[in-house]
Design a protein around this motif. Sequence first.
Motif, short mmCIF file in Angstrom:
data_model
loop_
_atom_site.label_atom_id
_atom_site.label_comp_id
_atom_site.label_asym_id
_atom_site.label_seq_id
_atom_site.Cartn_x
_atom_site.Cartn_y
_atom_site.Cartn_z
N TYR A 51 9.47 7.43 -23.85
CA TYR A 51 10.26 6.18 -23.80
C TYR A 51 10.73 5.90 -22.37
CZ TYR A 51 14.00 2.87 -24.76
OH TYR A 51 14.83 1.79 -24.76
N GLN A 52 11.14 7.04 -21.68
CA GLN A 52 11.58 6.87 -20.30
C GLN A 52 10.43 6.42 -19.40
OE1 GLN A 52 13.34 10.63 -19.29
NE2 GLN A 52 15.29 10.20 -20.37
N ASP A 53 9.21 7.02 -19.67
CA ASP A 53 8.06 6.60 -18.88
C ASP A 53 7.76 5.12 -19.08
OD1 ASP A 53 7.80 9.11 -17.90
OD2 ASP A 53 6.26 9.74 -19.37
N GLU A 54 7.89 4.70 -20.32
CA GLU A 54 7.65 3.27 -20.58
C GLU A 54 8.65 2.41 -19.82
OE1 GLU A 54 7.77 2.79 -24.73
OE2 GLU A 54 5.76 3.66 -25.09
N ILE A 55 9.91 2.82 -19.79
CA ILE A 55 10.93 2.08 -19.05
C ILE A 55 10.60 2.06 -17.58
CG2 ILE A 55 13.37 2.06 -18.38
CD1 ILE A 55 14.02 3.18 -21.16
N TYR A 56 10.15 3.24 -17.08
CA TYR A 56 9.79 3.33 -15.66
C TYR A 56 8.62 2.42 -15.34
CZ TYR A 56 8.21 5.29 -11.24
OH TYR A 56 7.79 5.44 -9.95
N ASP A 57 7.61 2.45 -16.23
CA ASP A 57 6.44 1.58 -15.99
C ASP A 57 6.84 0.11 -16.02
OD1 ASP A 57 4.86 3.78 -15.74
OD2 ASP A 57 4.16 3.75 -17.84
N ASP A 58 7.72 -0.25 -16.97
CA ASP A 58 8.18 -1.65 -17.02
C ASP A 58 8.89 -2.05 -15.75
OD1 ASP A 58 7.08 -1.86 -19.49
OD2 ASP A 58 8.96 -1.50 -20.58
N GLU B 280 0.84 -1.21 0.00
CA GLU B 280 0.00 0.00 0.00
C GLU B 280 0.87 1.25 0.00
OE1 GLU B 280 -3.56 2.08 -0.09
OE2 GLU B 280 -3.15 -0.07 -0.35
N GLN B 281 1.91 1.24 0.84
CA GLN B 281 2.83 2.38 0.87
C GLN B 281 3.51 2.57 -0.47
OE1 GLN B 281 3.19 4.52 3.31
NE2 GLN B 281 4.85 5.72 2.36
N LYS B 282 3.92 1.47 -1.07
CA LYS B 282 4.57 1.54 -2.37
C LYS B 282 3.60 2.04 -3.43
CE LYS B 282 7.40 -1.17 -5.49
NZ LYS B 282 7.99 -2.51 -5.77
N ARG B 283 2.32 1.52 -3.33
CA ARG B 283 1.33 1.99 -4.30
C ARG B 283 1.09 3.50 -4.16
NH1 ARG B 283 -3.74 3.05 -4.24
NH2 ARG B 283 -3.97 2.40 -2.07
N ARG B 284 1.00 3.98 -2.88
CA ARG B 284 0.79 5.42 -2.67
C ARG B 284 1.96 6.22 -3.22
NH1 ARG B 284 -1.23 3.62 2.40
NH2 ARG B 284 0.75 4.13 3.39
N GLU B 285 3.19 5.67 -2.96
CA GLU B 285 4.36 6.39 -3.49
C GLU B 285 4.34 6.43 -5.00
OE1 GLU B 285 7.68 4.38 -1.86
OE2 GLU B 285 7.42 5.17 0.18
N GLU B 286 3.94 5.30 -5.60
CA GLU B 286 3.87 5.28 -7.07
C GLU B 286 2.80 6.25 -7.57
OE1 GLU B 286 3.16 1.26 -8.06
OE2 GLU B 286 5.25 0.61 -7.75
N GLU B 287 1.63 6.28 -6.85
CA GLU B 287 0.60 7.24 -7.26
C GLU B 287 1.10 8.66 -7.13
OE1 GLU B 287 -2.75 6.30 -4.88
OE2 GLU B 287 -3.29 4.50 -6.05
N GLU B 288 1.82 8.92 -6.02
CA GLU B 288 2.38 10.27 -5.86
C GLU B 288 3.38 10.57 -6.95
OE1 GLU B 288 3.96 10.34 -1.96
OE2 GLU B 288 1.99 10.40 -0.95
N MET B 289 4.25 9.57 -7.27
CA MET B 289 5.22 9.78 -8.33
C MET B 289 4.52 9.99 -9.67
SD MET B 289 8.10 6.96 -7.29
CE MET B 289 9.04 7.31 -8.78
N GLU B 290 3.44 9.20 -9.91
CA GLU B 290 2.70 9.34 -11.15
C GLU B 290 2.03 10.71 -11.23
OE1 GLU B 290 1.24 8.30 -14.86
OE2 GLU B 290 2.77 7.36 -13.60
#
Length: 323
Positions: free
Chosen positions: A245-252, A201-211
């Motif tokens: 391209y960088q976003d795609e790498i990040y998402d991968d 959950e913390q990681k998901r929140r961090e990812e949402e914040e990063m997104e």
Amino acid sequence: GFGGKYGVQTDRKDKSAGTFDDMQDVSASKKPEKEIAKGQAGNIKARFEKMGAQDSEEATRRAEDEKRRREAREKKEREEQLQRQREQEEKEAEEEARRLREQEEEGAQERRQKEQEEMEAEEQLRRQREEEEREEEERRHRELEEREEEERERRQRDRDAEEQQRREEEEREAEERRRMEKEEREAEEQRQREEEREAEEQKRREEEEMEAERQKQEEMESQQHQQEEPQEDQAYSNVEVTDKYQDEIYDDATGAAGAAEEHPAEGGVRAKALYDYQANGDDELSFDPDDIIENIETVDEGWWIGEFQGKRGLFPSNYVEII
């Protein structure tokens, strides 16, 4: 053959001897021949009388000889008869003595046989008493052994009952320990799962914040690019492509991290025990149903290696399931 005190024995007559009658007949039968001269008649008569006298003497002599022979024969026969009688008496005496000896021997043999029978009866009675004593001793010995055997069996039953009770108590204690350990493991696993969920959950929140931060940054960059000169549109497009391209790498990378978190690598695979398994060696693990084995690696077909209760060892793969 002429008698005597035994009378005439006709079976013992001398067949060649003549009698007085025979002699008279002989003298009487002789008759002078008619042709002899009368003058010589007296001489012939005298001669014949002389011959008759001689014949009579001869006959008398023969009769005496015969009588002597008969007496000698009768004496001999009497002596022989006496001898035979003595021999018969001696024989009868010997027979009587032999019979007495045989009777004495038979009596002695009967006495010996009776003594032997008495000895045998005593020996048999002694053996019978000894046999009875031996049987009585064996019976007492068997009874003693039976009592000792019953005592040993009773003690063994008591020891078995105590051992069984001890094993049951140990099994109950072991079961209680396993139950408590299982509860502790389940509580620990529940805590770990909660921590993992919290971390996710913390990681998901961090990812949402990063997104959100990234989207905000993209919006700001987009507004900035809209204000720039047209010649810069192409460069901005290139930058946008690069960012994309960088976003795609990040998402991968983010997706790979999530997949690793949901399905760890080979060193982090976990499994739950389906059956009870007891180790057959120091390099194997022992576990009960529902136990959790961690950090599993495949080492051979049908055999895995993992960690359980701080120990790392082998276990059969068909006893667990991956979770």
